[in-house]
Design an enzyme around this catalytic site. Sequence first.
Site, mmCIF file in Angstrom:
data_model
loop_
_atom_site.group_PDB
_atom_site.id
_atom_site.type_symbol
_atom_site.label_atom_id
_atom_site.label_comp_id
_atom_site.label_asym_id
_atom_site.label_seq_id
_atom_site.Cartn_x
_atom_site.Cartn_y
_atom_site.Cartn_z
ATOM 1 N N ARG A 1 24.609 -33.921 -27.234
ATOM 2 C CA ARG A 1 24.382 -34.866 -28.423
ATOM 3 C C ARG A 1 24.797 -33.987 -29.686
ATOM 4 O O ARG A 1 25.432 -34.363 -30.558
ATOM 5 C CB ARG A 1 23.179 -35.178 -28.736
ATOM 6 C CG ARG A 1 22.837 -36.056 -30.057
ATOM 7 C CD ARG A 1 21.702 -37.142 -29.866
ATOM 8 N NE ARG A 1 20.486 -36.941 -29.324
ATOM 9 C CZ ARG A 1 19.590 -35.961 -29.809
ATOM 10 N NH1 ARG A 1 19.547 -35.405 -30.900
ATOM 11 N NH2 ARG A 1 18.553 -35.805 -28.686
ATOM 12 N N TYR B 1 36.122 -54.246 -46.379
ATOM 13 C CA TYR B 1 36.108 -54.556 -45.119
ATOM 14 C C TYR B 1 34.443 -55.451 -44.891
ATOM 15 O O TYR B 1 33.451 -54.783 -45.249
ATOM 16 C CB TYR B 1 36.203 -53.456 -43.968
ATOM 17 C CG TYR B 1 35.750 -53.743 -42.797
ATOM 18 C CD1 TYR B 1 36.809 -54.549 -42.104
ATOM 19 C CD2 TYR B 1 34.817 -53.129 -41.940
ATOM 20 C CE1 TYR B 1 36.612 -54.964 -40.535
ATOM 21 C CE2 TYR B 1 34.119 -53.451 -40.708
ATOM 22 C CZ TYR B 1 35.342 -54.328 -40.041
ATOM 23 O OH TYR B 1 35.238 -54.616 -38.632
ATOM 24 N N ASP C 1 38.314 -45.353 -46.506
ATOM 25 C CA ASP C 1 38.215 -45.888 -45.293
ATOM 26 C C ASP C 1 39.574 -46.069 -45.151
ATOM 27 O O ASP C 1 40.665 -46.921 -45.839
ATOM 28 C CB ASP C 1 37.526 -47.398 -45.381
ATOM 29 C CG ASP C 1 37.785 -47.970 -43.662
ATOM 30 O OD1 ASP C 1 38.598 -47.458 -43.026
ATOM 31 O OD2 ASP C 1 36.971 -48.766 -43.200
ATOM 32 N N LYS D 1 41.083 -48.195 -33.914
ATOM 33 C CA LYS D 1 42.392 -48.899 -34.242
ATOM 34 C C LYS D 1 43.543 -47.841 -33.816
ATOM 35 O O LYS D 1 43.786 -47.518 -32.977
ATOM 36 C CB LYS D 1 42.439 -49.121 -35.633
ATOM 37 C CG LYS D 1 40.955 -49.800 -36.147
ATOM 38 C CD LYS D 1 40.763 -51.278 -35.310
ATOM 39 C CE LYS D 1 39.362 -51.958 -35.596
ATOM 40 N NZ LYS D 1 38.961 -52.015 -37.068
HETATM 41 C C1 LIG Z 1 37.705 -52.280 -37.514
HETATM 42 C C2 LIG Z 1 37.244 -51.502 -38.714
HETATM 43 C C3 LIG Z 1 36.164 -50.872 -39.256
HETATM 44 C C4 LIG Z 1 34.974 -50.754 -38.153
HETATM 45 O O1 LIG Z 1 35.126 -50.034 -37.026
HETATM 46 P P1 LIG Z 1 34.586 -50.118 -35.733
HETATM 47 O O2 LIG Z 1 35.133 -49.181 -34.751
HETATM 48 O O3 LIG Z 1 34.864 -51.682 -35.228
HETATM 49 O O4 LIG Z 1 33.006 -50.277 -35.786
HETATM 50 C C5 LIG Z 1 36.063 -50.528 -40.430
HETATM 51 N N1 LIG Z 1 36.954 -50.337 -41.345
HETATM 52 C C6 LIG Z 1 38.072 -50.828 -40.955
HETATM 53 C C7 LIG Z 1 39.079 -50.881 -42.172
HETATM 54 C C8 LIG Z 1 38.476 -51.468 -39.849
HETATM 55 O O5 LIG Z 1 39.642 -52.098 -39.447
#
Ligand SMILES: *Cc1c(COP(=O)(O)O)cnc(C)c1O
Length: 389
Positions: free
Chosen positions: A53, A105, A177, A202
């Site tokens: 961890r 988001y 982000d 993503k």
């Molecule tokens: C998908 C996404 C998230 C969240 O990520 P997860 O891996 O689904 O928890 C946060 N910000 C943006 C811009 C996203 O597209």
Amino acid sequence: MTTNKNWRMETVAIHAGKEIDPTTGAVMPPLHLSTTYERKADGSYHSGFSYIRGDNPTRRSLEDALCSLEGGVCAATFASGMAAIMSVFQALRPGDHVLIPDDIYFGTRVMIDKLFTPWGLSSERVDMTDLDGVRAAIRPNTRLIWIETPSNPLLKITDIAATAAIAHAAGAILACDSTWPSPALQQTLAQGADLAIHATTKYLGGHSDLLGGAVIARQNSPFFDTVRMIQQTGGAVPSPFDCWLLLRGIRTLPYRMRGHCANAQRVAEYLSRHPQIEKVHYPGLPSHPGHAIAARQMSGFGGMLSIQLREDALRTGEQNARRMANRTQLFVQATSLGGVESLIEHRASIEGAVTNAPANLLRLSVGLEHVDDLIADLEQALADVVGLE
Ligand SMILES: *Cc1c(COP(=O)(O)O)cnc(C)c1O
């Protein structure tokens, strides 16, 4: 391997966080699943690792790779994008004030409303494209400005360097982000952001088969130390297997992003000429209000776009949008983004009652299929929308 700072993104992506395994000579890093590491008689550990961890070799390779890609000095990876985002807000204190985008988001908005507002964080939603409005919203206790560029789902572009200057003048941190552009298209830290946050689920993963998140910092700071403590103590860490899969995805990131950008540009141009489409939101179109800033701060306009459908004699724009999403054959109707396959979704119905997305909006994650096949698919789906029954 320490990456050479003159290397281009393609080279960094292939060699970052990777070294020849000293015991076996393996060229690609092995997957270390062990949860625990032997302690020597003198109390020390063979290579610093003691328990999975806290740190482990596969996660360390991934964090090194992310630092190299994003031009940061330290990175903490998490079990999801949301866990990464949560660590940043948890590193604040009750009573702190944060500025967040009006089109943040929706998962992050829900997290702030349901978790951090009751905990004592105050937040204010502002239009991050209006810099005077951002400046005016700063309060003495503003500790953080949170931006997302391009934004979801309207692809609004925020000027990173300008918002960084506003944050720093106020003694606040700028966190961005950067999930949508990925480090291959946007060097967020080099433009002044203190933290780059990614849902590695993503584009970084790129194959819609892993969940993960990361926080990468431009410099060491007590704030990042708290993020690291939250990672190690809170334990929302990625499994070694997910780290390994992510490293595998990263190797092709720059080439994948090139394909996503080229395909999305063609799809955006096609849709912007289509009579049934009211509006296309894509920063690669010169008509997009953020086009000039995007051209300056991104090396490509990305694989995401949103469209709004017109109403016609038969149906509302929303009905036409839902029909189109039901009729594509290659574009899979599903949420998420950033994989090699193309996806389409009716955003408002995914987000539910709290949505800001227009009812007639569809969000497209343009994949790496042949662009002519993608356009043919959209054409047949739209022909059916327009067609009389
Ligand atoms: C998908 C996404 C998230 C969240 O990520 P997860 O891996 O689904 O928890 C946060 N910000 C943006 C811009 C996203 O597209």
